[in-house]
Design a protein around this motif. Sequence first.
Motif, PDB file in Angstrom:
ATOM      1  N   TRP A   6      54.406  32.630  39.480  1.00 57.56           N
ATOM      2  CA  TRP A   6      53.510  31.669  40.105  1.00 57.56           C
ATOM      3  C   TRP A   6      52.494  32.372  41.009  1.00 57.56           C
ATOM      4  CZ3 TRP A   6      53.779  29.986  45.428  1.00 57.56           C
ATOM      5  CH2 TRP A   6      52.847  29.006  45.722  1.00 57.56           C
ATOM      6  N   THR A  10      48.407  32.344  40.730  1.00 61.67           N
ATOM      7  CA  THR A  10      47.578  31.941  41.868  1.00 61.67           C
ATOM      8  C   THR A  10      46.552  33.015  42.207  1.00 61.67           C
ATOM      9  OG1 THR A  10      49.373  30.601  42.750  1.00 61.67           O
ATOM     10  CG2 THR A  10      47.616  31.196  44.281  1.00 61.67           C
ATOM     11  N   HIS A  86      41.698  24.091  41.441  1.00 64.18           N
ATOM     12  CA  HIS A  86      43.103  24.107  41.007  1.00 64.18           C
ATOM     13  C   HIS A  86      43.927  23.306  42.019  1.00 64.18           C
ATOM     14  CE1 HIS A  86      42.185  27.149  38.006  1.00 64.18           C
ATOM     15  NE2 HIS A  86      41.516  27.794  38.946  1.00 64.18           N
ATOM     16  N   GLU A  89      47.911  23.554  42.056  1.00 61.38           N
ATOM     17  CA  GLU A  89      48.355  24.865  42.514  1.00 61.38           C
ATOM     18  C   GLU A  89      48.174  24.996  44.031  1.00 61.38           C
ATOM     19  OE1 GLU A  89      47.251  29.299  41.172  1.00 61.38           O
ATOM     20  OE2 GLU A  89      47.341  27.769  39.612  1.00 61.38           O
TER      21      GLU A  89
END
Length: 97
Positions: A6, A10, A86, A89
């Motif tokens: 993740w 990012t 995003h 996110e």
Amino acid sequence: MKRIAWEKTTVRHMIELWCLKKHEKQELCKECRELLTYATARLDRCKFGDGKTKCHKCPVRCYRPDMRKKIREVMRFSGPRMMLYHPLEALRYILSR
């Protein structure tokens, strides 16, 4: 998704956003590709693994000073804009430990 995977996603999105807005490139320029490669390598070698915290809270400074300065610039610019580009996110980041 695991924490390291993740974090890689990012940081990739943040660098892509930086390059798009600052360098006006649709694809990553050489400088941004190098930064992404470096950041990914640092995440791969993180001694905390998937139990890691956010990098700015980490007691270990694993970035070289020049790369640390650059990634800070990227994050300072891209962080607030992540809600637009995003949003899920960004929200996950805000809610993470």
